[in-house]
Design a protein around this motif. Structure first.
Motif, PDB file in Angstrom:
ATOM      1  N   PRO A 194       0.815  -1.220   0.000  1.00  0.00           N
ATOM      2  CA  PRO A 194       0.000   0.000   0.000  1.00  0.00           C
ATOM      3  C   PRO A 194       0.843   1.263   0.000  1.00  0.00           C
ATOM      4  O   PRO A 194       2.027   1.249   0.356  1.00  0.00           O
ATOM      5  CB  PRO A 194      -0.800  -0.115   1.299  1.00  0.00           C
ATOM      6  N   PHE A 195       0.221   2.350  -0.416  1.00  0.00           N
ATOM      7  CA  PHE A 195       0.836   3.679  -0.401  1.00  0.00           C
ATOM      8  C   PHE A 195       0.262   4.423   0.795  1.00  0.00           C
ATOM      9  O   PHE A 195      -0.948   4.509   0.970  1.00  0.00           O
ATOM     10  CB  PHE A 195       0.513   4.416  -1.699  1.00  0.00           C
ATOM     11  N   LEU A 196       1.153   4.968   1.633  1.00  0.00           N
ATOM     12  CA  LEU A 196       0.780   5.645   2.867  1.00  0.00           C
ATOM     13  C   LEU A 196       1.059   7.137   2.735  1.00  0.00           C
ATOM     14  O   LEU A 196       2.148   7.533   2.303  1.00  0.00           O
ATOM     15  CB  LEU A 196       1.592   5.063   4.029  1.00  0.00           C
ATOM     16  N   TYR A 197       0.121   7.990   3.126  1.00  0.00           N
ATOM     17  CA  TYR A 197       0.252   9.435   2.940  1.00  0.00           C
ATOM     18  C   TYR A 197       0.929  10.108   4.129  1.00  0.00           C
ATOM     19  O   TYR A 197       0.682   9.763   5.285  1.00  0.00           O
ATOM     20  CB  TYR A 197      -1.128  10.070   2.712  1.00  0.00           C
ATOM     21  N   TYR A 198       1.766  11.104   3.806  1.00  0.00           N
ATOM     22  CA  TYR A 198       2.415  11.926   4.820  1.00  0.00           C
ATOM     23  C   TYR A 198       1.409  12.868   5.492  1.00  0.00           C
ATOM     24  O   TYR A 198       0.274  13.042   5.044  1.00  0.00           O
ATOM     25  CB  TYR A 198       3.518  12.776   4.177  1.00  0.00           C
ATOM     26  N   ASP A 199       1.889  13.548   6.543  1.00  0.00           N
ATOM     27  CA  ASP A 199       1.051  14.452   7.334  1.00  0.00           C
ATOM     28  C   ASP A 199       0.550  15.669   6.561  1.00  0.00           C
ATOM     29  O   ASP A 199      -0.468  16.252   6.939  1.00  0.00           O
ATOM     30  CB  ASP A 199       1.842  14.989   8.539  1.00  0.00           C
ATOM     31  N   HIS A 200       1.277  16.100   5.518  1.00  0.00           N
ATOM     32  CA  HIS A 200       0.935  17.371   4.875  1.00  0.00           C
ATOM     33  C   HIS A 200      -0.209  17.242   3.879  1.00  0.00           C
ATOM     34  O   HIS A 200      -0.804  18.248   3.501  1.00  0.00           O
ATOM     35  CB  HIS A 200       2.157  17.952   4.168  1.00  0.00           C
ATOM     36  N   PHE A 201      -0.521  16.034   3.421  1.00  0.00           N
ATOM     37  CA  PHE A 201      -1.605  15.816   2.469  1.00  0.00           C
ATOM     38  C   PHE A 201      -2.912  16.262   3.115  1.00  0.00           C
ATOM     39  O   PHE A 201      -3.177  15.956   4.285  1.00  0.00           O
ATOM     40  CB  PHE A 201      -1.652  14.336   2.089  1.00  0.00           C
ATOM     41  N   LEU A 202      -3.754  16.979   2.388  1.00  0.00           N
ATOM     42  CA  LEU A 202      -4.885  17.674   2.993  1.00  0.00           C
ATOM     43  C   LEU A 202      -5.721  16.810   3.938  1.00  0.00           C
ATOM     44  O   LEU A 202      -5.963  17.217   5.090  1.00  0.00           O
ATOM     45  CB  LEU A 202      -5.755  18.304   1.902  1.00  0.00           C
ATOM     46  N   PRO A 203      -6.191  15.616   3.559  1.00  0.00           N
ATOM     47  CA  PRO A 203      -7.017  14.850   4.500  1.00  0.00           C
ATOM     48  C   PRO A 203      -6.264  14.428   5.760  1.00  0.00           C
ATOM     49  O   PRO A 203      -6.827  14.450   6.861  1.00  0.00           O
ATOM     50  CB  PRO A 203      -7.448  13.622   3.678  1.00  0.00           C
ATOM     51  N   THR A 204      -4.991  14.029   5.625  1.00  0.00           N
ATOM     52  CA  THR A 204      -4.239  13.635   6.814  1.00  0.00           C
ATOM     53  C   THR A 204      -3.916  14.851   7.676  1.00  0.00           C
ATOM     54  O   THR A 204      -3.892  14.760   8.908  1.00  0.00           O
ATOM     55  CB  THR A 204      -2.945  12.897   6.422  1.00  0.00           C
ATOM     56  N   ALA A 205      -3.687  16.000   7.042  1.00  0.00           N
ATOM     57  CA  ALA A 205      -3.466  17.232   7.810  1.00  0.00           C
ATOM     58  C   ALA A 205      -4.713  17.601   8.603  1.00  0.00           C
ATOM     59  O   ALA A 205      -4.637  18.036   9.753  1.00  0.00           O
ATOM     60  CB  ALA A 205      -3.069  18.370   6.875  1.00  0.00           C
ATOM     61  N   LEU A 228       3.822  12.735  -2.060  1.00  0.00           N
ATOM     62  CA  LEU A 228       2.675  12.801  -1.165  1.00  0.00           C
ATOM     63  C   LEU A 228       2.753  11.764  -0.050  1.00  0.00           C
ATOM     64  O   LEU A 228       2.103  11.903   0.989  1.00  0.00           O
ATOM     65  CB  LEU A 228       1.379  12.590  -1.948  1.00  0.00           C
ATOM     66  N   GLY A 229       3.547  10.711  -0.292  1.00  0.00           N
ATOM     67  CA  GLY A 229       3.669   9.640   0.686  1.00  0.00           C
ATOM     68  C   GLY A 229       4.665   8.618   0.196  1.00  0.00           C
ATOM     69  O   GLY A 229       5.534   8.928  -0.622  1.00  0.00           O
ATOM     70  N   TYR A 230       4.529   7.388   0.653  1.00  0.00           N
ATOM     71  CA  TYR A 230       5.511   6.360   0.299  1.00  0.00           C
ATOM     72  C   TYR A 230       4.881   4.978   0.412  1.00  0.00           C
ATOM     73  O   TYR A 230       3.851   4.788   1.068  1.00  0.00           O
ATOM     74  CB  TYR A 230       6.739   6.458   1.205  1.00  0.00           C
ATOM     75  N   ARG A 231       5.511   4.010  -0.239  1.00  0.00           N
ATOM     76  CA  ARG A 231       5.090   2.616  -0.137  1.00  0.00           C
ATOM     77  C   ARG A 231       5.536   2.058   1.212  1.00  0.00           C
ATOM     78  O   ARG A 231       6.622   2.355   1.688  1.00  0.00           O
ATOM     79  CB  ARG A 231       5.720   1.785  -1.254  1.00  0.00           C
ATOM     80  N   ILE A 232       4.680   1.257   1.806  1.00  0.00           N
ATOM     81  CA  ILE A 232       5.000   0.676   3.108  1.00  0.00           C
ATOM     82  C   ILE A 232       4.660  -0.817   3.080  1.00  0.00           C
ATOM     83  O   ILE A 232       3.589  -1.214   2.608  1.00  0.00           O
ATOM     84  CB  ILE A 232       4.249   1.396   4.244  1.00  0.00           C
ATOM     85  N   SER A 233       5.568  -1.641   3.562  1.00  0.00           N
ATOM     86  CA  SER A 233       5.311  -3.073   3.609  1.00  0.00           C
ATOM     87  C   SER A 233       4.292  -3.376   4.702  1.00  0.00           C
ATOM     88  O   SER A 233       4.092  -2.591   5.637  1.00  0.00           O
ATOM     89  CB  SER A 233       6.612  -3.838   3.886  1.00  0.00           C
ATOM     90  N   LEU A 234       3.645  -4.509   4.603  1.00  0.00           N
ATOM     91  CA  LEU A 234       2.700  -4.903   5.650  1.00  0.00           C
ATOM     92  C   LEU A 234       3.422  -5.145   6.975  1.00  0.00           C
ATOM     93  O   LEU A 234       2.862  -4.898   8.046  1.00  0.00           O
ATOM     94  CB  LEU A 234       1.918  -6.145   5.213  1.00  0.00           C
ATOM     95  N   GLU A 235       4.669  -5.607   6.900  1.00  0.00           N
ATOM     96  CA  GLU A 235       5.432  -5.797   8.130  1.00  0.00           C
ATOM     97  C   GLU A 235       5.657  -4.457   8.837  1.00  0.00           C
ATOM     98  O   GLU A 235       5.494  -4.344  10.060  1.00  0.00           O
ATOM     99  CB  GLU A 235       6.784  -6.454   7.823  1.00  0.00           C
TER     100      GLU A 235
END
Length: 310
Positions: A194-205, A228-235
Protein backbone atom coordinates in the motif's frame (compact mmCIF):
# COMPACT_ATOMS: atom_id res chain seq x y z
CA UNK A 1 4.89 23.10 20.36
CA UNK A 2 2.35 25.19 18.47
CA UNK A 3 -1.19 24.56 19.69
CA UNK A 4 -4.04 23.70 17.35
CA UNK A 5 -5.66 27.07 18.01
CA UNK A 6 -2.39 28.83 17.09
CA UNK A 7 -2.13 26.77 13.88
CA UNK A 8 -5.69 27.63 12.87
CA UNK A 9 -5.15 31.31 13.65
CA UNK A 10 -1.91 31.35 11.64
CA UNK A 11 -3.61 29.80 8.61
CA UNK A 12 -6.52 32.19 8.95
CA UNK A 13 -4.22 35.21 9.08
CA UNK A 14 -2.14 34.09 6.09
CA UNK A 15 -5.09 33.07 3.93
CA UNK A 16 -7.66 35.70 4.78
CA UNK A 17 -6.05 38.79 6.24
CA UNK A 18 -2.85 39.16 4.22
CA UNK A 19 -2.95 41.35 1.13
CA UNK A 20 -3.82 39.31 -1.93
CA UNK A 21 -3.62 40.19 -5.60
CA UNK A 22 -6.88 41.41 -7.04
CA UNK A 23 -8.18 44.32 -9.05
CA UNK A 24 -5.66 46.70 -10.56
CA UNK A 25 -6.19 50.38 -11.05
CA UNK A 26 -7.56 49.56 -14.50
CA UNK A 27 -10.04 47.07 -12.98
CA UNK A 28 -8.19 44.12 -14.50
CA UNK A 29 -8.00 41.04 -12.29
CA UNK A 30 -4.37 40.07 -11.69
CA UNK A 31 -3.55 36.85 -9.88
CA UNK A 32 -0.32 35.00 -9.15
CA UNK A 33 -0.75 31.22 -9.28
CA UNK A 34 1.41 28.48 -7.77
CA UNK A 35 3.85 28.58 -10.70
CA UNK A 36 4.57 32.19 -9.82
CA UNK A 37 2.95 33.24 -13.09
CA UNK A 38 0.67 36.27 -13.24
CA UNK A 39 -2.75 35.91 -14.86
CA UNK A 40 -4.60 38.93 -16.19
CA UNK A 41 -8.34 38.87 -16.72
CA UNK A 42 -10.16 41.89 -18.10
CA UNK A 43 -13.32 40.75 -16.29
CA UNK A 44 -14.39 37.92 -13.96
CA UNK A 45 -14.43 34.56 -15.72
CA UNK A 46 -17.86 33.20 -16.63
CA UNK A 47 -16.79 30.14 -18.66
CA UNK A 48 -14.26 28.30 -16.48
CA UNK A 49 -12.90 24.89 -17.46
CA UNK A 50 -11.45 22.44 -14.95
CA UNK A 51 -8.36 20.29 -15.35
CA UNK A 52 -8.98 19.15 -11.79
CA UNK A 53 -11.90 18.12 -9.65
CA UNK A 54 -11.10 21.22 -7.62
CA UNK A 55 -11.90 23.50 -10.56
CA UNK A 56 -15.35 21.98 -10.97
CA UNK A 57 -15.94 21.92 -7.22
CA UNK A 58 -15.07 25.58 -6.59
CA UNK A 59 -16.86 26.82 -9.72
CA UNK A 60 -20.08 25.03 -8.77
CA UNK A 61 -19.80 26.15 -5.14
CA UNK A 62 -19.62 29.74 -6.41
CA UNK A 63 -22.57 29.27 -8.76
CA UNK A 64 -20.60 28.97 -12.01
CA UNK A 65 -21.10 25.82 -14.07
CA UNK A 66 -17.84 24.86 -15.80
CA UNK A 67 -17.83 24.42 -19.57
CA UNK A 68 -15.54 21.37 -19.43
CA UNK A 69 -14.13 19.05 -16.76
CA UNK A 70 -11.64 16.23 -16.40
CA UNK A 71 -12.42 12.94 -14.70
CA UNK A 72 -10.85 9.90 -13.02
CA UNK A 73 -10.69 7.82 -16.21
CA UNK A 74 -12.98 4.79 -16.12
CA UNK A 75 -14.29 5.94 -12.74
CA UNK A 76 -15.70 9.14 -14.27
CA UNK A 77 -16.37 12.35 -12.41
CA UNK A 78 -16.81 12.14 -8.63
CA UNK A 79 -20.33 11.22 -7.53
CA UNK A 80 -20.72 14.30 -5.37
CA UNK A 81 -20.49 16.55 -8.45
CA UNK A 82 -21.94 14.30 -11.15
CA UNK A 83 -25.55 15.50 -10.97
CA UNK A 84 -24.40 19.11 -11.45
CA UNK A 85 -22.20 18.28 -14.43
CA UNK A 86 -24.74 16.60 -16.69
CA UNK A 87 -24.17 17.83 -20.24
CA UNK A 88 -20.80 19.41 -19.44
CA UNK A 89 -18.05 18.53 -21.93
CA UNK A 90 -15.57 15.90 -20.75
CA UNK A 91 -11.83 16.41 -21.16
CA UNK A 92 -10.77 12.89 -20.21
CA UNK A 93 -8.37 12.12 -17.36
CA UNK A 94 -6.74 15.04 -15.57
CA UNK A 95 -3.21 13.83 -16.34
CA UNK A 96 -3.95 13.81 -20.11
CA UNK A 97 -6.73 16.31 -20.91
CA UNK A 98 -8.08 16.57 -24.44
CA UNK A 99 -6.93 20.03 -25.51
CA UNK A 100 -8.95 19.94 -28.75
CA UNK A 101 -12.15 19.62 -26.74
CA UNK A 102 -10.89 22.29 -24.34
CA UNK A 103 -10.34 24.70 -27.21
CA UNK A 104 -13.72 23.93 -28.76
CA UNK A 105 -15.71 25.00 -25.67
CA UNK A 106 -13.99 28.44 -25.57
CA UNK A 107 -13.27 28.80 -21.84
CA UNK A 108 -12.21 32.15 -20.45
CA UNK A 109 -10.27 30.51 -17.57
CA UNK A 110 -8.73 27.09 -16.94
CA UNK A 111 -8.35 25.98 -13.32
CA UNK A 112 -5.84 23.16 -13.20
CA UNK A 113 -3.59 21.12 -10.94
CA UNK A 114 -0.06 22.40 -11.41
CA UNK A 115 1.67 19.00 -11.57
CA UNK A 116 -0.78 17.76 -14.24
CA UNK A 117 -0.63 20.86 -16.45
CA UNK A 118 3.11 21.56 -16.48
CA UNK A 119 3.81 19.72 -19.73
CA UNK A 120 0.92 21.39 -21.60
CA UNK A 121 0.89 24.70 -19.76
CA UNK A 122 2.03 26.84 -22.68
CA UNK A 123 -0.50 25.26 -25.02
CA UNK A 124 -3.32 25.59 -22.49
CA UNK A 125 -2.45 29.26 -21.98
CA UNK A 126 -3.00 29.90 -25.69
CA UNK A 127 -6.59 28.69 -25.19
CA UNK A 128 -7.36 30.60 -21.98
CA UNK A 129 -5.55 31.96 -18.92
CA UNK A 130 -4.35 29.06 -16.78
CA UNK A 131 -4.64 29.17 -12.99
CA UNK A 132 -2.25 26.35 -12.02
CA UNK A 133 -2.53 25.29 -8.37
CA UNK A 134 -0.69 22.84 -6.09
CA UNK A 135 -3.79 21.59 -4.19
CA UNK A 136 -1.89 19.37 -1.76
CA UNK A 137 -2.07 20.98 1.68
CA UNK A 138 -4.64 22.85 3.74
CA UNK A 139 -2.79 26.09 3.00
CA UNK A 140 -2.92 25.24 -0.72
CA UNK A 141 -6.68 24.76 -0.46
CA UNK A 142 -7.29 28.05 1.34
CA UNK A 143 -5.16 29.96 -1.16
CA UNK A 144 -6.68 28.20 -4.17
CA UNK A 145 -10.26 28.90 -3.08
CA UNK A 146 -9.33 32.55 -2.55
CA UNK A 147 -7.66 32.85 -5.97
CA UNK A 148 -10.49 31.07 -7.78
CA UNK A 149 -13.01 33.29 -6.03
CA UNK A 150 -11.23 36.39 -7.26
CA UNK A 151 -10.97 35.02 -10.80
CA UNK A 152 -14.69 34.21 -10.83
CA UNK A 153 -15.74 37.53 -9.36
CA UNK A 154 -16.81 36.01 -6.04
CA UNK A 155 -14.00 36.91 -3.66
CA UNK A 156 -16.29 37.53 -0.67
CA UNK A 157 -18.08 34.21 -1.08
CA UNK A 158 -14.76 32.39 -1.37
CA UNK A 159 -13.46 34.10 1.76
CA UNK A 160 -16.61 33.06 3.61
CA UNK A 161 -16.09 29.44 2.53
CA UNK A 162 -12.59 29.54 4.00
CA UNK A 163 -13.67 31.15 7.25
CA UNK A 164 -16.53 28.68 7.73
CA UNK A 165 -14.23 25.74 7.01
CA UNK A 166 -11.61 26.88 9.52
CA UNK A 167 -14.28 27.54 12.14
CA UNK A 168 -15.67 24.04 11.69
CA UNK A 169 -12.20 22.47 11.96
CA UNK A 170 -11.67 24.26 15.24
CA UNK A 171 -15.13 23.26 16.49
CA UNK A 172 -14.52 19.58 15.73
CA UNK A 173 -11.03 19.74 17.23
CA UNK A 174 -12.47 21.03 20.48
CA UNK A 175 -15.09 18.27 20.38
CA UNK A 176 -12.28 15.71 20.20
CA UNK A 177 -9.80 17.50 22.47
CA UNK A 178 -10.36 15.43 25.61
CA UNK A 179 -9.83 12.09 23.94
CA UNK A 180 -6.64 10.13 23.41
CA UNK A 181 -4.99 10.61 20.01
CA UNK A 182 -5.78 7.45 18.03
CA UNK A 183 -3.31 6.54 15.31
CA UNK A 184 -4.60 6.53 11.75
CA UNK A 185 -3.31 5.46 8.33
CA UNK A 186 -4.64 6.67 4.98
CA UNK A 187 -3.81 4.05 2.35
CA UNK A 188 -4.26 3.63 -1.38
CA UNK A 189 -3.15 1.25 -4.17
CA UNK A 190 -4.38 -2.04 -5.54
CA UNK A 191 -0.93 -3.64 -5.34
CA UNK A 192 0.62 -5.88 -2.71
CA UNK A 193 2.27 -2.87 -1.07
CA UNK A 194 0.00 0.00 0.00
CA UNK A 195 0.84 3.68 -0.40
CA UNK A 196 0.78 5.64 2.87
CA UNK A 197 0.25 9.44 2.94
CA UNK A 198 2.41 11.93 4.82
CA UNK A 199 1.05 14.45 7.33
CA UNK A 200 0.93 17.37 4.87
CA UNK A 201 -1.61 15.82 2.47
CA UNK A 202 -4.88 17.67 2.99
CA UNK A 203 -7.02 14.85 4.50
CA UNK A 204 -4.24 13.64 6.81
CA UNK A 205 -3.47 17.23 7.81
CA UNK A 206 -7.13 17.68 8.70
CA UNK A 207 -7.01 14.50 10.78
CA UNK A 208 -3.92 15.80 12.57
CA UNK A 209 -5.70 19.08 13.35
CA UNK A 210 -8.61 17.06 14.74
CA UNK A 211 -6.30 15.27 17.23
CA UNK A 212 -5.59 12.08 15.32
CA UNK A 213 -2.01 10.88 14.88
CA UNK A 214 -1.21 10.05 11.25
CA UNK A 215 1.43 7.32 11.16
CA UNK A 216 2.71 8.54 7.77
CA UNK A 217 4.75 11.22 9.50
CA UNK A 218 6.25 14.43 8.15
CA UNK A 219 7.22 14.74 4.46
CA UNK A 220 10.92 14.86 3.55
CA UNK A 221 10.39 17.85 1.22
CA UNK A 222 7.70 20.02 2.84
CA UNK A 223 8.48 23.00 0.61
CA UNK A 224 7.65 21.11 -2.61
CA UNK A 225 4.85 18.95 -1.25
CA UNK A 226 6.06 16.04 -3.38
CA UNK A 227 6.09 13.11 -2.75
CA UNK A 228 2.68 12.80 -1.17
CA UNK A 229 3.67 9.64 0.69
CA UNK A 230 5.51 6.36 0.30
CA UNK A 231 5.09 2.62 -0.14
CA UNK A 232 5.00 0.68 3.11
CA UNK A 233 5.31 -3.07 3.61
CA UNK A 234 2.70 -4.90 5.65
CA UNK A 235 5.43 -5.80 8.13
CA UNK A 236 6.22 -2.10 8.62
CA UNK A 237 2.51 -1.25 8.79
CA UNK A 238 2.10 -3.86 11.54
CA UNK A 239 4.97 -2.18 13.37
CA UNK A 240 2.96 1.06 13.46
CA UNK A 241 -0.28 -0.92 14.00
CA UNK A 242 -2.71 2.00 13.51
CA UNK A 243 -5.98 2.13 15.44
CA UNK A 244 -7.85 3.25 12.30
CA UNK A 245 -7.25 2.56 8.60
CA UNK A 246 -8.88 4.64 5.87
CA UNK A 247 -8.79 3.30 2.30
CA UNK A 248 -8.95 5.48 -0.79
CA UNK A 249 -10.89 4.06 -3.74
CA UNK A 250 -9.15 1.86 -6.28
CA UNK A 251 -10.37 0.20 -9.47
CA UNK A 252 -8.57 -3.04 -8.54
CA UNK A 253 -8.82 -5.45 -5.66
CA UNK A 254 -6.46 -4.37 -2.89
CA UNK A 255 -3.85 -7.12 -3.01
CA UNK A 256 -2.29 -5.98 0.25
CA UNK A 257 -5.48 -6.92 2.11
CA UNK A 258 -4.84 -10.55 1.09
CA UNK A 259 -1.47 -10.56 2.85
CA UNK A 260 -1.49 -12.96 5.84
CA UNK A 261 -0.41 -10.05 8.06
CA UNK A 262 -3.52 -7.97 7.29
CA UNK A 263 -5.91 -9.73 9.73
CA UNK A 264 -3.48 -9.14 12.60
CA UNK A 265 -3.65 -5.34 12.35
CA UNK A 266 -5.48 -3.75 15.28
CA UNK A 267 -7.70 -1.67 12.97
CA UNK A 268 -8.76 -4.81 11.09
CA UNK A 269 -9.40 -6.83 14.24
CA UNK A 270 -11.51 -4.01 15.70
CA UNK A 271 -13.48 -3.33 12.50
CA UNK A 272 -12.00 0.15 12.20
CA UNK A 273 -11.19 -0.06 8.48
CA UNK A 274 -13.25 2.26 6.28
CA UNK A 275 -13.31 3.02 2.58
CA UNK A 276 -13.62 6.74 1.94
CA UNK A 277 -14.95 8.33 -1.28
CA UNK A 278 -13.07 9.83 -4.22
CA UNK A 279 -13.16 13.36 -2.89
CA UNK A 280 -10.53 12.36 -0.33
CA UNK A 281 -8.09 12.06 -3.25
CA UNK A 282 -8.58 15.66 -4.32
CA UNK A 283 -10.24 17.35 -1.40
CA UNK A 284 -9.14 20.97 -1.76
CA UNK A 285 -12.47 22.26 -3.08
CA UNK A 286 -14.97 23.89 -0.71
CA UNK A 287 -17.52 21.12 -1.24
CA UNK A 288 -15.01 18.25 -0.96
CA UNK A 289 -13.31 19.40 2.22
CA UNK A 290 -16.69 19.83 3.94
CA UNK A 291 -17.61 16.29 2.91
CA UNK A 292 -14.31 15.02 4.32
CA UNK A 293 -15.15 16.70 7.62
CA UNK A 294 -18.62 15.10 7.46
CA UNK A 295 -16.98 11.67 7.04
CA UNK A 296 -14.52 12.24 9.87
CA UNK A 297 -17.28 13.39 12.19
CA UNK A 298 -19.59 10.50 11.28
CA UNK A 299 -16.99 7.71 11.28
CA UNK A 300 -14.47 8.78 13.86
CA UNK A 301 -15.85 11.43 16.20
CA UNK A 302 -19.45 10.60 17.06
CA UNK A 303 -19.35 6.84 17.21
CA UNK A 304 -21.97 6.51 14.48
CA UNK A 305 -21.87 2.92 13.20
CA UNK A 306 -20.38 2.60 9.73
CA UNK A 307 -19.88 -0.32 7.44
CA UNK A 308 -16.40 -1.78 7.67
CA UNK A 309 -15.09 -2.64 4.22
CA UNK A 310 -12.43 -5.26 4.77
Amino acid sequence: MISLRQQINRILIVALLSPVPGLSAESDIRLTDDRGDTLRLSAPAVRPAAISTFGADVALALGRTPVAVTDYGIEGVPDYLASQLVGVAGLGPRHQPNLEVLSSVRPDLVIGIRRYTEKDGDQISTIAPLLALDLITVDDSLRAVSLAGQALGAAEEASEFNQNFLARVQELAELNSNKTEPTVALLTSGSETPFLYYDHFLPTAMLEQLNFDNIGGAPPNPASGIPLGYRISLEALLGFDPDIILLLPTSRQRAFTLNPIWPYLTAVRNDNVYEVPHYWKEGAGPKARELILDDIQRLLLTGTPAESTE
